[in-house]
Each structure stands twice: as structure tokens, then as C-alpha cells.
Design an enzyme around this catalytic site. Structure first.
Site, PDB file in Angstrom:
ATOM      1  N   GLY A   1       0.819  -1.155   0.078  1.00 25.18           N
ATOM      2  CA  GLY A   1       0.101   0.060   0.175  1.00 25.18           C
ATOM      3  C   GLY A   1       1.002   1.221  -0.066  1.00 25.18           C
ATOM      4  O   GLY A   1       2.134   1.170   0.336  1.00 25.18           O
TER       5      GLY A   1
ATOM      6  N   VAL B   1       1.840   5.242   1.259  1.00 24.52           N
ATOM      7  CA  VAL B   1       1.856   6.117   2.494  1.00 24.52           C
ATOM      8  C   VAL B   1       0.380   6.560   2.669  1.00 24.52           C
ATOM      9  O   VAL B   1      -0.339   6.690   3.956  1.00 24.52           O
ATOM     10  CB  VAL B   1       2.856   7.173   2.278  1.00 24.52           C
ATOM     11  CG1 VAL B   1       2.676   8.303   3.902  1.00 24.52           C
ATOM     12  CG2 VAL B   1       4.206   6.908   1.945  1.00 24.52           C
TER      13      VAL B   1
ATOM     14  N   ASN C   1      -8.551   0.083   5.792  1.00 26.37           N
ATOM     15  CA  ASN C   1      -8.042   1.061   6.855  1.00 26.37           C
ATOM     16  C   ASN C   1      -8.970   2.354   6.702  1.00 26.37           C
ATOM     17  O   ASN C   1      -9.694   2.551   5.795  1.00 26.37           O
ATOM     18  CB  ASN C   1      -6.552   1.377   6.620  1.00 26.37           C
ATOM     19  CG  ASN C   1      -5.992   1.997   7.590  1.00 26.37           C
ATOM     20  OD1 ASN C   1      -6.458   1.903   8.865  1.00 26.37           O
ATOM     21  ND2 ASN C   1      -5.037   2.481   7.361  1.00 26.37           N
TER      22      ASN C   1
ATOM     23  N   GLY D   1      36.794  -2.076 -33.698  1.00 27.73           N
ATOM     24  CA  GLY D   1      37.399  -0.831 -33.690  1.00 27.73           C
ATOM     25  C   GLY D   1      36.231  -0.105 -34.250  1.00 27.73           C
ATOM     26  O   GLY D   1      35.100  -0.526 -34.727  1.00 27.73           O
ATOM     27  N   LEU D   2      36.645   1.452 -34.192  1.00 25.24           N
ATOM     28  CA  LEU D   2      35.683   2.310 -34.669  1.00 25.24           C
ATOM     29  C   LEU D   2      35.432   2.201 -36.138  1.00 25.24           C
ATOM     30  O   LEU D   2      36.490   1.846 -36.801  1.00 25.24           O
ATOM     31  CB  LEU D   2      36.001   3.825 -34.338  1.00 25.24           C
ATOM     32  CG  LEU D   2      36.405   4.012 -32.944  1.00 25.24           C
ATOM     33  CD1 LEU D   2      37.098   5.506 -32.739  1.00 25.24           C
ATOM     34  CD2 LEU D   2      34.802   4.403 -32.251  1.00 25.24           C
TER      35      LEU D   2
ATOM     36  N   SER E   1      39.011  -3.383 -42.111  1.00 24.56           N
ATOM     37  CA  SER E   1      38.756  -3.873 -43.296  1.00 24.56           C
ATOM     38  C   SER E   1      40.052  -3.952 -43.962  1.00 24.56           C
ATOM     39  O   SER E   1      40.469  -4.859 -44.909  1.00 24.56           O
ATOM     40  CB  SER E   1      37.692  -3.419 -44.235  1.00 24.56           C
ATOM     41  OG  SER E   1      36.392  -3.722 -43.613  1.00 24.56           O
TER      42      SER E   1
ATOM     43  N   SER F   1      31.558  -3.920 -33.570  1.00 26.29           N
ATOM     44  CA  SER F   1      31.282  -4.807 -32.423  1.00 26.29           C
ATOM     45  C   SER F   1      31.596  -3.937 -31.157  1.00 26.29           C
ATOM     46  O   SER F   1      32.652  -4.202 -30.494  1.00 26.29           O
ATOM     47  CB  SER F   1      31.892  -6.158 -32.284  1.00 26.29           C
ATOM     48  OG  SER F   1      33.168  -6.109 -32.873  1.00 26.29           O
TER      49      SER F   1
END
Lengths: 644, 300
Positions: free
Chosen positions: A30, A32, A164, A466-467, A473, A540
Site C-alpha cells: 500500500g 503512504v 483501513n 574498432g571504430l 577492413s 562490435s
């Protein structure tokens, strides 16, 4: 005699009574606004768990920051912590303790709003009973349904519906009856059978620990009476014997014991047990404890047993009665609750811990996710923080398990991120998928080694990472040319020949990148099996996926080659004009610009293109292959020895 | 056999936790503070691995200001239960003669305990340390995990704690990170006393009432345990029947007047008393929310 009298008059008698007291763990659900903190504070107060120094602090705090005027604000007892309020630290799950003559209680209290699902599932996982609070003025709300669904998900069988703030609706029986009728209609949908509804007022103390004159129409127990007497005899007691082997106890050569906590059922010396997944059988000889051997041990006990035969058993195995066995499988259907800010990546391997066993697990399919407010099933490709889904899992090893509904210990698991080591999810296994039983790998005589030997080489993967524009390649092409010249059998996988065909359905979002690499990894694996030297040239960017690819191969078959070019340098070269487009916002998720690149931690080879030419890089790689014995009958000539 | 009672369930849970740490961590250690909670923890460790000896050493991060009776108990317990005992004292605190009288409780605790603990863990390269803290001790402990992660700098980051479900504990960590493990998290003070009584666990005699020399300072009774205690002008030790509800450095630990000389007496007194256990510890009064702050800095 009342308790405090017994304590004063006959402490030994009191100790004897309390020694046999049981333990009940429960969770309160529940917000507050429902008066949850007030209720817990009231339970602590009424069971005299508040000392005078704490009470003095409570009284002064109540006057300073309380919401009840000059009255005691019980909520402050549990919401406390000045530091928390100031530093904005969220309490996710707090555990409170109190005890009466009959039982000790541990209450899991989960006040967080944002992280509600994660916290509630965590708190509920160790609870025997749930108290679901409803504000009598508001009735059954969306959040009541959500709490109830989560409670049912985690398999709690005993529910108290505490209506309640009855004092604020004039203690009206009509209001109470209507709320209870509403709730029962909903409870049926989620399979709750044992719901006890109690009208209470946490603030006034009605029906908490003492009966009240305000609601003569209610004749059931008070909340405390129910908590003290409800039978929560776990199904685990009746279920078949199961024990995860946690630790092998070997003080010397003469003793070999298996330590663990009994998950369900019971065990006696002489009983036959089967070890899973191996399937071997033996008989229990002794149940060993420091206080002497036991004639029987039951669910929940932490024991050490010895067996008649010397059979191979290690941590993570399950000891089971042979009469009713757990299933063993590596393809499973489960419910998964995601608990991490970083969303689930299907296809990425996570660690899965179940019992004492940790395996690698991948989500192969998300069948649907569940809207926790409406119970609606929705299509999903991922799970975000606090989302719940039905998923299929593939493991790297078969594991023994029981459906969670039958045995929490045998079917509950956590998901761990392999890089951050954090717990990112929790789940419950339901069934094994049939595939596991049907797919068997054919062991064939013409194998990888044979195929590779015919080509005078050992098969392997050269994984260039790598970037974009780093030179991957270029170098891979050079290496392949030289291997070809040497009469070796190779294949180069790169973005051009894979992205346009096999992976043409994938984009560049994180999930797609993961799938992209998974497919490339699997294709490489088949090619390695064909005996080829496979050159993979892919950005990757994520460590986890490179590791996944590595783990597909045998030891020594995977050479990670980090083509290290600083992003500034790659951007300067920009042969394909991609960086320019990325900067202009024309390409989303561009590695190095708008998407991260995680540098390899321990690559086999690092090429620094700002210092080494492509020719030298190729020579370094060829030399590495030669050193590893990948090329039979080939030695690097002296004059090609690279100098960096 | 019927169902496990409260103490049996707690005992089984603590044993499960200890075995899990030993199975998954490389170099665990048990922190030993010589108090009653530590005594229970040691007893549980002996049970968890029986008939093997507990497969980790005990570490006492010493402040040199413990009660004499505590040092005697330390030696005796390590020997009886077959633990290797390591004692570490922060050399810097030693060189500067840091003490609670001249430097105050905050600096004293920080140098000897917080810094000392970090140094000891670094020195021996422990990757998991058992501690005897309980969730019922103090509000900020109520939400503490059983496996509590610390960065390489030993810091506790409340936002980075892992969810703990069922009895599945995730003990994985990077090199240099460590875990504090609290196997008796779910025990209450009454559970501890009742278990000591049932299992006949030896505890430091200071828990039992006896006539001892004390002085009263700021409403707290401080025992004059050795000659290092500086008496103020006109201050004279009084002989009073006192005992301790909690044990630490003697100048920082308040005694209570009591006639409780047996375990049942102590439990009886505890149940009838009107003040909480930590009241006797001066360190908690130093500043509001002090435990929370100390924990983030690396205190247990």
C-alpha cells in the site's frame, strides 16, 4: 498470567515458552496514503517494541514534523531517518521486527513509489503472507490490483485485505462489504483463495491488536490475532525432498559431506537419493551436525549429509528423492521481472543463478509483457525497468528445476549482468520447452580438426574490432591476401557482405547490434567448424557481445584484434563520409559519436594505426598465427619480422 | 518433527549465508568484535562447516582501548574454536597515540576502526568480510542488505545495492571490490540472548553484573578499566554493581546499574528495561544520523 508478569515472576518459564515460538514473515502493500507506515508503527508500538528513549524521540518528532497535531505520529517510527529525507536516499526494502507471545514477525516494508515493482517483488520473495491495505474512502484502486498481482506472481498464498481508515467512513459496514465484494471479484481472476478481510483503523487502533466496540458487526479476528495464529505451513514441507548442494565438506580424506539447505521435503538416514543432473543414486548414511547426528531433517534446515557411495557431486547439483524428480532442461519458459535501469537485451548472455548453480542464459523470445495495472498482455521486444514479461530462455548447460509454483527454491532465479555484476532481473521458471529434448548434436567422424588438417591449418576466428574508419577492413583484407598466397583457406565476414544479406533486417539500435553480432558469431562458428580461418571485421562496440562470440568458440580459437584508432583520427580520415553525416545528425546511434564504443580489456593483439602501417599490422597478425601453430609447415621469414 | 521454530530458522539462514560466501568468494574473513553478536556469529560459523574448521580467519580491528576482559575472551575463543586470529592496529593511530580522551569519540573511532578496517582489508586482500550487525539495531540498518557491496575505496553507495530475493545472493564483484556480509541481519537482541542461553555460548563476563569501579560523566557510567583513564579533579572511582548491555572501547561504553548476574537475569532485565540497546554507545549520540554517515565512509 500475562506476559510482563511472567517475565517478572518466572523468567525460566518465559524462556521455555519463547524458545518454541514460530516465525512469520509478511509484507505490507500500500502507499503512504493508505496508512501503511502508521499501521506498522502501531504494530510495533502495541507489541511494546518501542523503548522509552525511542518513544521520547518519537514524541518530540511528532510535535515537530508529525501530521497528527499533538498526538503521536506512528508513521515517523518507520519513515524516520533524517538523513534519508535530506539526502533523498530511497529506502527500497526495509525490514522491521516485532514479536508477541506467540510469534516473532519480520515485516518487509517497501515504501518506494517509482521502484515499486522491483521493491515489492524483492520484499515479497521471502514473505509467507501479504497484508494488502485499502483506504476505506477510496475502495479498490488500480494500485490495489497492481499490488495483488505482484503478490500472486511471487506465489504468496495467504492474503489479508486490511480495509483501513474505517474511522473516516463512520465505521460503516456497507462501505466495508462493498469493498470486500469488489476485491473478491478481482481476487478470483488472479487465483487468490485465502483472503481474509478485516476492517481496521491504524490511527485509532481499531482491530489492530485489540478488538473494538466501534464495529460490533465485525466478528472476525483482529489483525494481530490473525497474524499470530494463521497456519502458513509451507507447501515446501509436503513437497518431495530437494537440496541444492552448496558446498562440499572435506575436512580430511575420510570424510566427504554435502552441505546445503533443504528446499523442500524431509530426509532420513537410509533414504535413497538421486543426484541431478548426473542421475547417479546413493543412500544417505548420516546427517551430520556439530550437536550430533540427526534422525531426520526437514525443509529449511541447513545440513551436511554423507552418502554410501563415492559418487561425483559438486556445488550446484541437486539431491532429490528418486520417487519424484525435478525436470532437467536447458530451454525454459519463465516469468521475468526486470530490475535494472539498462533494459533487457534479448540475445545477450546473462548469468542466471538458481539455487547454488550459475549458468549462462539468453532470452530467445519475449512472448509478451504484462501491464501490471490491467493485467493486459502486450507485445514486447525488450523489458524496461520494472516491467514483467513471459520469456523463453536458452541456457549453456541443462539445469535441474521445479516449477516455481511447486517449489520456490527450485524455480526462482536471478539474472546477473556479466560486466557490471549487478542483479538485473529475477524470474520464476514454469516449464521446460520441448526443443531441449529433441535437438541432439550429431557427433560425426569428420570433424573440425579433420577438416582443418586437410587445409594444413587450425581453424580460428580473427575478430577485428574498432571504430568505423579505424582501418579494420584494410588490415583484414591484407591478412586474407597473404593467407591466400600461402594456400590457406579463409573467409572474410564484414559489414558489406553480412549487413546486405543475412542481417538486412537489422538496424543500429542496441538490440539490433546485439543480434547482428550474435548472428555473425554463429556464422563464424559454423565456418570454424568447416575448418576455415575466419576474418571478422565488425565495429562490435560492446564487450558483452564480443565475449559472447568468444565463448562460442573453443579455447584458443578466438583472437580479438583491437584496431585502435582515436576517434579524432578516424573522423579526420572519414573515407565514407559517415562521421560528417553523424555529426550532422543524419545517422543515429553512430559509434564513437552518439553511441559508445567499449574498448577491449584484454585483446590478443592491439594495432595502433597511428603508429603502425597496415602492412606491419598484417605481419604482426600473421606472426601471431604462426606462433599459435595455426599454420602448419609455415615459418615467418626473418625479413618480414615486424618492427613497430 | 514439526516445523522449525524462530531460532532454528534464523540459525539455518545464517549458516546458509556463510556457506554461500565460502563457496563464491576467494578470500573471506570474519570480523570479530568480541561482543555478544560476534560470539553468536562465531558459534554459527563453527556449526556451518563442521566437521571442517571454519575456512577463514578471524580479524579483530583493535583500537587498543577495549576492556581487558575482551582481550582475554578474544584469545580464548580463537583457540577453542580453531580459528586463525589476525589482530590489526592502525599504525598511524598508534604513532599519534589517538585516544578518546584527547581526541574525542569521533576521531578515535574514525582512525582506529574505520581507517583500521580499510587498511586491514587492503593488507590481506580480503574480498568478503562477515560482520555481526543486525537490522533491528538501528533505523538505518533496517534496509541494509545481507550482502552489502563496497567500492574499491570501501565506500557504501546506498543507490548501488543489489536487490536480494529468496535466498539467492549475488556475490559477484570486480577485482578490488569487496562485500560486507551480515549473516545475523534478521536476529533481534532477544534472539541473540535466547540463543546464547540455549546453546551455552561463552560471552565476556562484563555482560554480567559485578561490583566494578566507575565514574559518572554526563550521566553515563564509565568503568575505570586501566590506569590510562585520566581522572578529573575531584573525581573518584565509585564501586558499583554494574554491567554492560553492549561492549566497545571502555571509555566510550556506558555501564548500567544492575544486579543481573545470570543469563536469565540479563534477559529478564532486557525485557523489562525501557531504553534501547544502543543508548550505551556514545558514538551514536555524536551527531544525528551518524550511523548512516559512518557506513558510507566505510564503518561497519
Amino acid at each position: 498470567m500475562d506476559v510482563s508478569n511472567l517475565i517478572e515472576k518466572d523468567i525460566l518459564k518465559y524462556l521455555e515458552v519463547h524458545q518454541n515460538k514460530g516465525l512469520l514473515r509478511f509484507i505490507t502493500c500500500g502507499s503512504v496514503d493508505d496508512g501503511k507506515s502508521t499501521l506498522i508503527g502501531r504494530l510495533l508500538y502495541d507489541s511494546k517494541m518501542i523503548f522509552e528513549d525511542q518513544l521520547a524521540a518519537l514524541e518530540s518528532d511528532s510535535k515537530k514534523v508529525g501530521t497528527q497535531g499533538q498526538e503521536i505520529d506512528f508513521a515517523l517510527l518507520v519513515d524516520g531517518l533524517a538523513a534519508e529525507r535530506e539526502q533523498g536516499i530511497t529506502i527500497d526494502v526495509a525490514y522491521r521486527f516485532f514479536s508477541t507471545d506467540k510469534r516473532k514477525f519480520i515485516v518487509a516494508d517497501t515504501p518506494g513509489h517509482e521502484q515499486y515493482t522491483r521493491n515489492m517483488v524483492t520484499g515479497a520473495s521471502t514473505a509467507d503472507l501479504a497484508v494488502i491495505l485499502i483506504d476505506a474512502r477510496k475502495g479498490v484502486l488500480v494500485q490495489t490490483r497492481r499490488h495483488s498481482f505482484l503478490v500472486s506472481l511471487i506465489g504468496i498464498k495467504h492474503i489479508v485485505l486490511a480495509v483501513n481508515k474505517m474511522d473516516l467512513v463512520g465505521y460503516s459496514q456497507d462501505v466495508f462489504d462493498k469493498i470486500v465484494a469488489d476485491y473478491r471479484a478481482f481476487a478470483k481472476q488472479i487465483g487468490f483463495e485465502n483472503v481474509l478481510a478485516i476492517p481496521i483503523s491504524g490511527l485509532k487502533g481499531d482491530n489492530i491488536t485489540t478488538e473494538t466496540d466501534a464495529m460490533p458487526w465485525y466478528t472476525g479476528p483482529t489483525l494481530m490475532q490473525h497474524l499470530e495464529t494463521v497456519k502458513v505451513d509451507d507447501v515446501a514441507d509436503q513437497a518431495p525432498f530437494r537440496m541444492w548442494v552448496q558446498w562440499v565438506n572435506r575436512p580430511d580424506l575420510d570424510f566427504r559431506g554435502f552441505s546445503g539447505t533443504i528446499g523442500s521435503g524431509s530426509i532420513r538416514p537410509g533414504d535413497k537419493v538421486r543426484v541431478l543432473p548426473s542421475g547417479k543414486e546413493s543412500h544417505v548414511v548420516r546427517i551430520v551436525t556439530q550437536d550430533g547426528d540427526l534422525a531426520e531433517a526437514i525443509a529449511g534446515q541447513s545440513i551436511t549429509i554423507t552418502l554410501q557411495n563415492e559418487i561425483d557431486i559438486s556445488r550446484g547439483d541437486v539431491l532429490s528423492t528418486p520417487v519424484s524428480l525435478p525436470a532437467v532442461a536447458d530451454q525454459l519458459n519463465a516469468t521475468l521481472v526486470w530490475m535494472n535501469e539498462e533494459h533487457l537485451l534479448p540475445g545477450r548472455p546473462y548469468l542466471m543463478k538458481i539455487g547454488a548453480k550459475t549458468v549462462s542464459a539468453t532470452i530467445t523470445e519475449i512472448k509478451h509483457k504484462v501491464n501490471v495495472n490491467t493485467l493486459e498482455k502486450l507485445a514486447a521486444t525488450t523489458l524496461e525497468l520494472n516491467e514483467i514479461g513471459s520469456v523463453n530462455l536458452a541456457l549453456d548447460h541443462p539445469i535441474p528445476f521445479d516449477p516455481y509454483e511447486e517449489n520456490r527454491d527450485g524455480g526462482g532465479f536471478i539474472f546477473i549482468d556479466r560486466l557490471t555484476n549487478t542483479t538485473v532481473g529475477a524470474g520464476m521458471i514454469h516449464t521446460a520447452l520441448r526443443r531441449a529434448e529433441n535437438i541432439h548434436w550429431q557427433a560425426v567422424d569428420v570433424n573440425k580438426t579433420a577438416r582443418a588438417a586437410l587445409k594444413r591449418q587450425k581453424a580460428c576466428v580473427l575478430w577485428f574490432t574498432g571504430l568505423s574508419g579505424a582501418g579494420k577492413s584494410t588490415i583484414a583484407n591484407l591478412v586474407e591476401k597473404q593467407l591466400y598466397a600461402l594456400g590457406r583457406h579463409t573467409y572474410l565476414l564484414d559489414g558489406d557482405n553480412v549487413r546486405h544479406g543475412l542481417n538486412r533486417d537489422l538496424g543500429f539500435a542496441d538490440t539490433d547490434r546485439v543480434e547482428n553480432i550474435r548472428r555473425v558469431g554463429e556464422v563464424s562458428k559454423l565456418m570454424v567448424d568447416a575448418g576455415l580461418i575466419v576474418l571478422v571485421s565488425f565495429i562490435s562496440p560492446f564487450r558483452a557481445e564480443r565475449r559472447m562470440a568468444r565463448e562460442l568458440m573453443a579455447d584458443g580459437e578466438f583472437l580479438e584484434i583491437f584496431v585502435d584508432t582515436p576517434v579524432g583520427e578516424a573522423e579526420k580520415r572519414d573515407r565514407k563520409g559517415l562521421y560528417k553525416k553523424a555529426r550532422a545528425g543524419e545517422i543515429e546511434n553512430f559509434t564513437g559519436i552518439t553511441s559508445p564504443y567499449e574498448r577491449p580489456e584484454n585483446p590478443e593483439i592491439t594495432i595502433e594505426t597511428t603508429k603502425q602501417s597496415a602492412e606491419i599490422a598484417a605481419a604482426i597478425i600473421l606472426r601471431a598465427l604462426e606462433e599459435r601453430g595455426m599454420l602448419m609447415g609455415y615459418r615467418v621469414a626473418e625479413d618480414t619480422t615486424p618492427t613497430a | 518433527m514439526s516445523h522449525l521454530n524462530n531460532l532454528q530458522r534464523l540459525e539455518a539462514e545464517s549458516i546458509h549465508i556463510m556457506r554461500e560466501v565460502v563457496a563464491e568468494c576467494e578470500n573471506p574473513v570474519m570480523l570479530y568484535s568480541i561482543g555478544k553478536d560476534s560470539a553468536v556469529m562465531l558459534h554459527l560459523a563453527a556449526k556451518a562447516f563442521y566437521p571442517s574448521k571454519p575456512p577463514f580467519p578471524l580479524l579483530h580491528v583493535d583500537t587498543t582501548w577495549k576492556f581487558k576482559a575482551m582481550y582475554e575472551m578474544r584469545e580464548r575463543m580463537a583457540k577453542e574454536l580453531g580459528f586463525e586470529l589476525l589482530v590489526y592496529q592502525n599504525p598511524e593511530a598508534k604513532a599519534k597515540n589517538i585516544n578518546p580522551f584527547d581526541h574525542g569519540s569521533a576521531l578515535h573511532t574514525d582512525m582506529w576502526k574505520t581507517e583500521g578496517l580499510k587498511q586491514a582489508l587492503d593488507k590481506y586482500q580480503f574480498d568478503a568480510a562477515f560482520g555481526g550487525a543486525r537490522r533491528d539495531e538501528e533505523k538505518s540498518r533496517a534496509k541494509e542488505r545481507i550482502f552489502s557491496f563496497r567500492s574499491t575505496q570501501h565506500r557504501w553507495d546506498p543507490k548501488q545495492q543489489r536487490p536480494e530475493l529468496w535466498r539467492l545472493y549475488n556475490a559477484r564483484k570486480h577485482k578490488g571490490e569487496s562485500i560486507r556480509v551480515f549473516p545475523i541481519s534478521n536476529w533481534t537482541e532477544l534472539d541473540i540472548w535466547q540463543y546464547i542461553y540455549l546453546e551455552k555460548i561463552p560471552i565476556v563476563p562484563l555482560y554480567y553484573s559485578a561490583v566494578r569501579p566507575v565514574v559518572e560523566r554526563n550521566g553515563t557510567l564509565i568503568m575505570v578499566d586501566d590506569e590510562r583513564m585520566p581522572l578529573r579533579p575531584g573525581e573518584k572511582p565509585m564501586m558499583k554493581s554494574v554491567r554492560f548491555r553492549t561492549l566497545g572501547c571502555y571509555p566510550l561504553t556506558g555501564a548500567v546499574e544492575s544486579e543481573a548476574a545470570t543469563l536469565p537475569d540479563i534477559i529478564q532485565e532486557m525485557l523489562l528495561t525501557k531504553s534501547s540497546e544502543r543508548q550505551g554507545r556514545i558514538i551514536d549520540h555524536d551527531q544525528a544520523a551518524s550511523m548512516e554517515k559512518k557506513k558510507q565512509e566505510g564503518y561497519f
